[in-house]
Design an enzyme around this catalytic site. Sequence first.
Site, PDB file in Angstrom:
ATOM      1  N   ARG A 119       0.863  -1.176   0.000  1.00 56.00           N
ATOM      2  CA  ARG A 119       0.000   0.000   0.000  1.00 56.00           C
ATOM      3  C   ARG A 119       0.899   1.225   0.000  1.00 56.00           C
ATOM      4  O   ARG A 119       2.026   1.180   0.467  1.00 56.00           O
ATOM      5  CB  ARG A 119      -0.910  -0.008   1.231  1.00 56.00           C
ATOM      6  CG  ARG A 119      -1.824  -1.223   1.309  1.00 56.00           C
ATOM      7  CD  ARG A 119      -2.562  -1.287   2.635  1.00 56.00           C
ATOM      8  NE  ARG A 119      -3.463  -2.437   2.695  1.00 56.00           N
ATOM      9  CZ  ARG A 119      -3.112  -3.653   3.121  1.00 56.00           C
ATOM     10  NH1 ARG A 119      -1.851  -3.871   3.531  1.00 56.00           N
ATOM     11  NH2 ARG A 119      -3.981  -4.642   3.140  1.00 56.00           N
ATOM     12  N   LYS A 143      -1.197  -2.352   7.451  1.00 52.19           N
ATOM     13  CA  LYS A 143      -2.585  -2.216   7.874  1.00 52.19           C
ATOM     14  C   LYS A 143      -2.882  -3.120   9.069  1.00 52.19           C
ATOM     15  O   LYS A 143      -2.433  -4.256   9.122  1.00 52.19           O
ATOM     16  CB  LYS A 143      -3.511  -2.587   6.705  1.00 52.19           C
ATOM     17  CG  LYS A 143      -4.986  -2.317   6.955  1.00 52.19           C
ATOM     18  CD  LYS A 143      -5.787  -2.611   5.700  1.00 52.19           C
ATOM     19  CE  LYS A 143      -7.276  -2.338   5.919  1.00 52.19           C
ATOM     20  NZ  LYS A 143      -8.069  -2.631   4.699  1.00 52.19           N
ATOM     21  N   HIS A 207      -3.706   3.079  -5.046  1.00 52.09           N
ATOM     22  CA  HIS A 207      -4.266   1.750  -4.784  1.00 52.09           C
ATOM     23  C   HIS A 207      -4.493   0.971  -6.071  1.00 52.09           C
ATOM     24  O   HIS A 207      -4.558  -0.260  -6.061  1.00 52.09           O
ATOM     25  CB  HIS A 207      -5.574   1.853  -3.987  1.00 52.09           C
ATOM     26  CG  HIS A 207      -5.812   0.660  -3.113  1.00 52.09           C
ATOM     27  ND1 HIS A 207      -5.030   0.376  -2.011  1.00 52.09           N
ATOM     28  CD2 HIS A 207      -6.728  -0.341  -3.194  1.00 52.09           C
ATOM     29  CE1 HIS A 207      -5.457  -0.745  -1.442  1.00 52.09           C
ATOM     30  NE2 HIS A 207      -6.471  -1.194  -2.133  1.00 52.09           N
ATOM     31  N   ARG A 210      -1.643  -1.352  -6.551  1.00 49.12           N
ATOM     32  CA  ARG A 210      -1.809  -2.601  -5.781  1.00 49.12           C
ATOM     33  C   ARG A 210      -2.759  -3.547  -6.513  1.00 49.12           C
ATOM     34  O   ARG A 210      -2.506  -4.746  -6.606  1.00 49.12           O
ATOM     35  CB  ARG A 210      -2.334  -2.267  -4.387  1.00 49.12           C
ATOM     36  CG  ARG A 210      -2.512  -3.465  -3.451  1.00 49.12           C
ATOM     37  CD  ARG A 210      -2.787  -2.957  -2.045  1.00 49.12           C
ATOM     38  NE  ARG A 210      -3.381  -3.962  -1.179  1.00 49.12           N
ATOM     39  CZ  ARG A 210      -2.685  -4.871  -0.493  1.00 49.12           C
ATOM     40  NH1 ARG A 210      -1.373  -4.917  -0.590  1.00 49.12           N
ATOM     41  NH2 ARG A 210      -3.307  -5.730   0.296  1.00 49.12           N
ATOM     42  N   HIS A 233      -4.265 -10.145   2.494  1.00 50.49           N
ATOM     43  CA  HIS A 233      -5.686  -9.958   2.765  1.00 50.49           C
ATOM     44  C   HIS A 233      -6.093 -10.882   3.904  1.00 50.49           C
ATOM     45  O   HIS A 233      -5.772 -12.071   3.883  1.00 50.49           O
ATOM     46  CB  HIS A 233      -6.532 -10.299   1.529  1.00 50.49           C
ATOM     47  CG  HIS A 233      -6.399  -9.308   0.423  1.00 50.49           C
ATOM     48  ND1 HIS A 233      -6.596  -9.629  -0.898  1.00 50.49           N
ATOM     49  CD2 HIS A 233      -6.080  -7.987   0.438  1.00 50.49           C
ATOM     50  CE1 HIS A 233      -6.413  -8.553  -1.649  1.00 50.49           C
ATOM     51  NE2 HIS A 233      -6.100  -7.555  -0.856  1.00 50.49           N
ATOM     52  N   TYR A 242     -10.239 -10.182  -7.842  1.00 45.45           N
ATOM     53  CA  TYR A 242      -9.357 -10.486  -8.969  1.00 45.45           C
ATOM     54  C   TYR A 242      -9.864 -11.645  -9.831  1.00 45.45           C
ATOM     55  O   TYR A 242      -9.149 -12.097 -10.724  1.00 45.45           O
ATOM     56  CB  TYR A 242      -7.946 -10.774  -8.454  1.00 45.45           C
ATOM     57  CG  TYR A 242      -7.362  -9.604  -7.697  1.00 45.45           C
ATOM     58  CD1 TYR A 242      -7.106  -8.395  -8.342  1.00 45.45           C
ATOM     59  CD2 TYR A 242      -7.117  -9.680  -6.329  1.00 45.45           C
ATOM     60  CE1 TYR A 242      -6.605  -7.303  -7.651  1.00 45.45           C
ATOM     61  CE2 TYR A 242      -6.608  -8.590  -5.633  1.00 45.45           C
ATOM     62  CZ  TYR A 242      -6.365  -7.415  -6.294  1.00 45.45           C
ATOM     63  OH  TYR A 242      -5.875  -6.331  -5.613  1.00 45.45           O
TER      64      TYR A 242
END
Length: 259
Positions: A119, A143, A207, A210, A233, A242
């Site tokens: 990120r 994150k 983003h 990413r 994730h 995706y």
Amino acid sequence: MNYKEEYNNYLLLSKYSPNTYYIYNKYAEELFMFHPQGLLSQNDVNKLIAKHNHRVYRAFIKSYLSHFNMNHLKVPRIRGRIAQKRLKYLTKKEINILIRKLPQREAVLIELMFMTGLRVTEAVSLCGKDIDQDKMTVKGVGKGNKEFEQPITQEMFQKLYNLAVVNTRTLDKTIFYYDDVKSPRKKALYELQKNAKELLGKHVTPHMIRHSCGTYLREKGWDLREVQEFLRHSKLETTKIYTHVDSEKLKEKWGELFK
């Protein structure tokens, strides 16, 4: 109790990522604008959730209620199906155009984010000491205050090391350093959007880089679990954005059948 001051202090002392802090602080400012006392009723909560129909705001409200021990109030689930936005990403060709045409610092940042899936906040927070030459990785805290360690190539190591030496002359400061800039993240955002508009003729956000990484991995045959692990994730549901790659491949196969 001054709810506004107390919540501001809570956010400052929290372990939220800089991006989450920024978003929660923005939501809090709006909340106190309409509810200066800070106290909320169930009806207030229902109206706020109805107005902001997305998960991030719901998480903010849950955090707010929990901090002030208003756990008797229920945070309603998001009602109705939210239309799924088309995933925005750049092709490998577009990424290469940015890497070739952008100034060195921004080009290295884009290449690093595309290569590692970092990120933008994670990338611009890297210091020279966060580069591990033995492991060929970059490491930091991302994150959810979770540590990360992502692989890089020898070539990328050299580019990062050179930037660290040229920009900061020390390994203790951030690699993507800008003179007289308080927020490298905002500066990187501005530079990317300005240059991408000129080079690609489209609006590009950090983003999207990413997303471009995740899409490229899927195109090269990585399964969803592998992409989930690489992009860190917490839920596979997040990685399912995706699957558009699968849809496009199916269309290509269909096209071959019915030429």
